[in-house]
Motif scaffolding. Structure first.
Motif, short mmCIF file in Angstrom:
data_model
loop_
_atom_site.label_atom_id
_atom_site.label_comp_id
_atom_site.label_asym_id
_atom_site.label_seq_id
_atom_site.Cartn_x
_atom_site.Cartn_y
_atom_site.Cartn_z
N UNK A 177 0.92 -1.04 -0.09
CA UNK A 177 -0.02 -0.06 0.16
C UNK A 177 0.76 1.28 -0.06
N UNK A 178 1.54 1.30 -1.03
CA UNK A 178 2.53 2.68 -1.43
C UNK A 178 1.54 4.00 -1.42
N UNK A 179 1.85 4.95 -0.19
CA UNK A 179 1.13 6.10 -0.21
C UNK A 179 2.27 7.22 -0.09
N UNK A 180 1.98 8.46 -0.53
CA UNK A 180 2.58 9.54 -0.09
C UNK A 180 2.82 9.93 1.50
N UNK A 219 23.76 -5.95 1.23
CA UNK A 219 22.16 -5.84 1.29
C UNK A 219 21.87 -4.89 0.06
N UNK A 220 21.29 -5.34 -0.81
CA UNK A 220 20.92 -4.13 -1.90
C UNK A 220 20.38 -3.01 -1.66
N UNK A 221 20.60 -1.95 -2.32
CA UNK A 221 20.00 -0.63 -1.73
C UNK A 221 18.59 -0.60 -1.83
N UNK A 222 18.03 -1.31 -2.97
CA UNK A 222 16.75 -1.40 -3.10
C UNK A 222 16.10 -1.81 -1.65
N UNK A 245 9.94 4.73 -0.93
CA UNK A 245 10.35 4.69 -2.10
C UNK A 245 10.00 6.06 -2.85
N UNK A 246 10.78 6.65 -3.68
CA UNK A 246 10.28 7.82 -4.29
C UNK A 246 9.58 7.29 -5.56
N UNK A 247 8.34 8.17 -5.85
CA UNK A 247 7.67 8.16 -6.77
C UNK A 247 7.35 9.38 -7.67
N UNK A 248 7.00 9.62 -8.61
CA UNK A 248 6.67 10.59 -9.52
C UNK A 248 5.14 10.51 -9.89
N UNK A 249 4.33 11.70 -9.11
CA UNK A 249 2.95 11.65 -9.51
C UNK A 249 2.73 12.58 -10.81
N UNK A 250 1.50 12.49 -11.17
CA UNK A 250 1.45 12.98 -12.55
C UNK A 250 1.29 14.57 -12.62
N UNK A 303 8.32 11.37 -1.79
CA UNK A 303 8.60 9.90 -0.84
C UNK A 303 7.46 9.57 -0.42
N UNK A 304 7.33 8.40 -0.78
CA UNK A 304 6.05 7.51 -0.31
C UNK A 304 6.59 6.39 0.70
#
Length: 224
Positions: free
Chosen positions: A10-13, A91-94, A101-106, A113-114
């Motif tokens: 449930x990724x949210x801002x 340990x991988x960065x992801x 996680x960073x996400x680009x909104x429309x 940052x989410x």
């Protein structure tokens, strides 16, 4: 997010009102990563990741680099029952970014940052991410690691495109004998064709060297 990224339910801002009294638990656990056998990595991670994991490329559009952490689809051999990552292993960065996680909104002017609102790493009374509505040092650190991963990710596309342009990515399958007559087959990935790489014209090889791609190429070949 139309398609949820790996690990996220449930990724949210990230907003103070949504968090309530929850913060980041001090009892870190990698259980969230226990049910996958492949983890995204960036070009800049390939050399160090290859010391611990077979590194391959996804057999799909984009052919992004992956660290293989298990033989079966839903297993990670590097996470134990207590949720601990194998001691000393990279340990991988992801993974280190989660639950952020960073996400680009429309309509957003930049990345947002989410957080995975369903993550067990968010607990009442945990380490605060906001104080009086302002981000804490912990949240700034989370943003920095996510931004670093996103920046490193930008190098993947050109690298993979360069490999594909010169016919260096080849589909592969792997088979592991588990004993007792049991075998596991791993497919759906690509690796660098070492013979094709060695046959590259000098000018192409030198262009790869100038772009800093050689360490990642040699690491991938050695790991798989």
């Amino acid at each position: 997010m139309a398609h949820r990224p790996l690990f996220f339910h449930d990724p949210v801002p990230l907003e103070p009102a949504r968090l309530g009294d929850r913060g980041l638990t001090s009892k870190g656990s990698y259980r969230f990563a226990a049910s996958t056998n492949a983890i995204p990595i960036s070009l800049s991670e390939m050399a160090v990741a290859a010391v611990w994991y077979p590194v391959v490329f996804a057999d799909e559009a984009g052919a992004r680099p992956l660290a293989i952490v298990g033989l079966r689809t839903d297993e990670n051999l590097y996470v134990d029952e207590a949720g601990r990552w194998l001691h000393g292993a990279y340990v991988p960065a992801y993974v280190r970014c989660y639950p952020f996680i960073l996400a680009q909104g429309p309509e957003a002017p930049g990345p947002t940052l989410c957080v995975d609102d369903a993550s067990d790493l968010l607990q009442p009374g945990g380490r605060a991410l906001f104080r009086n509505g302002a981000p804490t040092k912990l949240l700034h650190a989370a943003f920095d690691i996510c931004q670093g991963f996103q920046t490193a990710e930008r190098g993947n596309a050109a690298f993979v495109a360069g490999l594909a342009e010169h016919g260096l990515l080849t589909p592969r399958k792997a088979q592991a004998n588990l004993g007792g007559g049991k075998e596991v087959q791993l497919g759906g990935f690509r690796t660098i064709d070492e013979a094709a790489f060695r046959a590259l014209p000098d000018e192409v090889f030198l262009s790869f060297r100038r772009r800093g791609w050689l360490p990642a190429i040699y690491a991938q070949i050695a790991s798989a």
